[in-house]
Design a protein around this motif. Structure first.
Motif, PDB file in Angstrom:
ATOM      1  N   VAL A  17      12.679  -0.006   4.154  1.00  0.00           N
ATOM      2  CA  VAL A  17      12.455   0.530   2.807  1.00  0.00           C
ATOM      3  C   VAL A  17      10.960   0.702   2.547  1.00  0.00           C
ATOM      4  O   VAL A  17      10.514   1.741   2.032  1.00  0.00           O
ATOM      5  CB  VAL A  17      13.090  -0.387   1.747  1.00  0.00           C
ATOM      6  CG1 VAL A  17      12.681   0.055   0.343  1.00  0.00           C
ATOM      7  CG2 VAL A  17      14.605  -0.395   1.877  1.00  0.00           C
ATOM      8  N   ARG A  18      10.179  -0.317   2.892  1.00  0.00           N
ATOM      9  CA  ARG A  18       8.733  -0.232   2.667  1.00  0.00           C
ATOM     10  C   ARG A  18       8.128   0.905   3.504  1.00  0.00           C
ATOM     11  O   ARG A  18       7.310   1.692   3.019  1.00  0.00           O
ATOM     12  CB  ARG A  18       8.059  -1.566   3.022  1.00  0.00           C
ATOM     13  CG  ARG A  18       6.526  -1.556   2.847  1.00  0.00           C
ATOM     14  CD  ARG A  18       5.950  -2.927   3.073  1.00  0.00           C
ATOM     15  NE  ARG A  18       6.392  -3.871   2.076  1.00  0.00           N
ATOM     16  CZ  ARG A  18       5.886  -3.956   0.829  1.00  0.00           C
ATOM     17  NH1 ARG A  18       4.898  -3.122   0.466  1.00  0.00           N
ATOM     18  NH2 ARG A  18       6.330  -4.831  -0.021  1.00  0.00           N
ATOM     19  N   PHE A  19       8.538   0.979   4.768  1.00  0.00           N
ATOM     20  CA  PHE A  19       7.977   1.998   5.667  1.00  0.00           C
ATOM     21  C   PHE A  19       8.271   3.403   5.164  1.00  0.00           C
ATOM     22  O   PHE A  19       7.381   4.263   5.107  1.00  0.00           O
ATOM     23  CB  PHE A  19       8.544   1.798   7.073  1.00  0.00           C
ATOM     24  CG  PHE A  19       8.080   2.817   8.066  1.00  0.00           C
ATOM     25  CD1 PHE A  19       6.840   2.711   8.656  1.00  0.00           C
ATOM     26  CD2 PHE A  19       8.887   3.898   8.405  1.00  0.00           C
ATOM     27  CE1 PHE A  19       6.401   3.659   9.581  1.00  0.00           C
ATOM     28  CE2 PHE A  19       8.471   4.846   9.314  1.00  0.00           C
ATOM     29  CZ  PHE A  19       7.214   4.720   9.907  1.00  0.00           C
ATOM     30  N   THR A  20       9.534   3.647   4.795  1.00  0.00           N
ATOM     31  CA  THR A  20       9.912   4.989   4.334  1.00  0.00           C
ATOM     32  C   THR A  20       9.276   5.312   2.994  1.00  0.00           C
ATOM     33  O   THR A  20       8.910   6.470   2.735  1.00  0.00           O
ATOM     34  CB  THR A  20      11.442   5.117   4.235  1.00  0.00           C
ATOM     35  OG1 THR A  20      11.951   4.065   3.403  1.00  0.00           O
ATOM     36  CG2 THR A  20      12.096   5.023   5.602  1.00  0.00           C
ATOM     37  N   ALA A  21       9.141   4.307   2.136  1.00  0.00           N
ATOM     38  CA  ALA A  21       8.497   4.536   0.837  1.00  0.00           C
ATOM     39  C   ALA A  21       7.029   4.893   1.018  1.00  0.00           C
ATOM     40  O   ALA A  21       6.507   5.815   0.373  1.00  0.00           O
ATOM     41  CB  ALA A  21       8.647   3.295  -0.030  1.00  0.00           C
ATOM     42  N   GLU A  22       6.354   4.172   1.894  1.00  0.00           N
ATOM     43  CA  GLU A  22       4.940   4.470   2.152  1.00  0.00           C
ATOM     44  C   GLU A  22       4.777   5.853   2.748  1.00  0.00           C
ATOM     45  O   GLU A  22       3.828   6.578   2.435  1.00  0.00           O
ATOM     46  CB  GLU A  22       4.346   3.401   3.075  1.00  0.00           C
ATOM     47  CG  GLU A  22       4.182   2.039   2.414  1.00  0.00           C
ATOM     48  CD  GLU A  22       3.709   0.974   3.386  1.00  0.00           C
ATOM     49  OE1 GLU A  22       3.753   1.230   4.618  1.00  0.00           O
ATOM     50  OE2 GLU A  22       3.322  -0.121   2.933  1.00  0.00           O
ATOM     51  N   LEU A  23       5.721   6.233   3.618  1.00  0.00           N
ATOM     52  CA  LEU A  23       5.672   7.562   4.221  1.00  0.00           C
ATOM     53  C   LEU A  23       5.899   8.649   3.170  1.00  0.00           C
ATOM     54  O   LEU A  23       5.241   9.690   3.170  1.00  0.00           O
ATOM     55  CB  LEU A  23       6.743   7.661   5.322  1.00  0.00           C
ATOM     56  CG  LEU A  23       6.696   8.879   6.246  1.00  0.00           C
ATOM     57  CD1 LEU A  23       5.428   8.885   7.078  1.00  0.00           C
ATOM     58  CD2 LEU A  23       7.922   8.884   7.155  1.00  0.00           C
TER      59      LEU A  23
END
Length: 416
Positions: A17-23
């Motif tokens: 979730v964090r990775f995709t949100a940052e992307l």
């Protein structure tokens, strides 16, 4: 000193979730991005703590399109596969089969969008999802989605190797007739244009056509199978490996007999399965354009029809066929008889001995052109006779054994 870090099962999901949100928010600037990333991570934590796995799946899949299209992933395919595998694992946390199926449905819907973009990777992920599901119905649902994706994405090579297990899958899934019908038709359509797969294509057409009955719910649906029935007939006639089929009496095929458009195709099948070469030659003379229209080569049809005629002779003989009968039925010269006998043996449709002196062949086995109820009953009767003969032989051996033992016992008493 080592530092002990507390880890949980949920950490991979939060990391995704964090990775995709940052992307997703990478171009918005830190002031805008950080609050949005924090909000999404907090929402994910709440879903995890409450066990709302369907909501968690929706949240994680929201960025799936961005991931599939992103060029920012260092090793795009591996990273994407890893992320999607973590999302798929949500089905193992579901509290019921229904919830797991709902999550699987969301994942399938996302993966089957844009099928021409990395179809092999998408199918691989679907197979991972398949293996994680415990419900037979869920497995069937995901497999069908993979089948549809392979067809739409022109990735037949990814799915065809699984076709050899299709009968086992159908038994495991315990799916109904309609689901089986859709499955077999989808597989047949994938195989249709694959080189070297004509026999497999024919087999799946057979499976599909066999699901239809004349009465009940099939009475109307059966008309939809005409094109596939014709395709199966043409594949059988074309094939140099097929000399037996059950098509003739299948309701989905027999409906063609009274069909104005396809009546002649049914007649052609009937000739190949019940008649001899002279009937085919008469048919070809009147319908040569029809045969060419379906891609049938006359010389190849004659070759197959000669072999079928030899099988017909074998089924009506009393174990012996005179050379003269073969010459007449196969329309050939005297010196060609043994060539066609050898050809039939090499095709594994006939076992026989050749008596050149008496100009006959002695048939020990031949392939039945039609293997329907009559053939099954005949086989059952033969098995019954064999069983009786074996039982009689066992009884005789046991009786002889008792007699020998008794005889040896008497001899022993006499010696004493």
């Amino acid at each position: 000193m080592a530092t002990i870090v507390n880890t949980t099962e949920e950490e991979p999901m939060l990391a995704v979730v964090r990775f995709t949100a940052e992307l997703a928010w990478a171009d918005a600037g830190a002031e805008v991005a950080e609050p949005e990333v924090s909000r999404l991570c907090l929402e994910a934590q709440q879903h995890i703590l409450a066990g709302r796995w369907l909501d968690m799946a929706s949240l994680m899949l929201a960025s799936a399109d961005l991931l599939l299209q992103s060029s920012r992933l260092p090793d795009k395919d591996k990273d994407l596969e890893c992320i999607l595998a973590i999302i798929c694992n949500l089905v193992t946390k579901a509290e019921s089969h229904d919830e797991a199926l709902q999550i699987a449905d969301l994942i399938c819907a996302k993966l089957t969008q844009h099928p021409d973009d990395k179809p092999a990777l998408r199918i691989k992920v679907l197979f991972s999802l398949y293996n994680l599901l415990g419900s037979p119905y869920g497995k069937a649902f995901v497999y069908k989605k993979a089948l549809d994706l392979a067809a739409a994405g022109k990735a037949a090579d990814c799915i065809i190797p699984t076709f050899k297990n299709i009968d086992g899958f159908v038994a495991e899934w315990a799916i109904g007739k309609l689901e089986q019908r859709d499955l077999f038709l989808a597989a047949a359509r994938i195989l249709k244009d694959q080189k070297g797969m004509s026999k497999e294509y024919y087999n799946f057409l057979n499976k599909y056509l066999a699901t239809f009955e004349e009465s009940g719910d099939d009475a109307e649906a059966i008309t939809d199978a005409k094109e596939e029935a014709v395709a199966a007939i043409i594949e059988f006639v074309k094939s140099s490996d097929l000399y037996q089929c059950d098509l003739l009496n299948m309701p989905a095929v027999s409906q063609l007999e009274k069909d104005e458009k396809y009546q002649l195709v049914y007649e052609l099948l009937k000739i190949f399965l019940t008649q001899r070469l002279d009937s085919y030659l008469e048919f070809q003379s009147a319908n040569s354009a029809l045969l060419k229209g379906y891609g049938l080569v006359h010389e190849e049809c004659v070759t197959k029809m000669r072999l079928m005629s030899l099988l017909d002779l074998s089924s009506h003989c009393a174990g012996e066929i005179p050379y003269s009968a073969i010459i007449g039925a196969l329309k050939m010269n005297d010196d060609e008889v043994e060539y066609w006998i050898v050809k039939a043996i090499s095709c594994k449709i006939l076992d026989c001995k050749v008596d050149q002196l008496n100009q006959v062949i002695i048939v020990s086995r031949h392939t039945e052109r039609i293997f329907g109820m009559a053939q099954w009953q005949s086989l059952r009767a033969k098995l019954g006779v064999w069983r009786g003969n074996i039982a009689s032989a066992i009884n005789t051996i046991q009786a002889n054994k008792v007699t020998d033992e008794a005889s040896q016992g008497i001899q022993g008493l006499m010696i004493r």
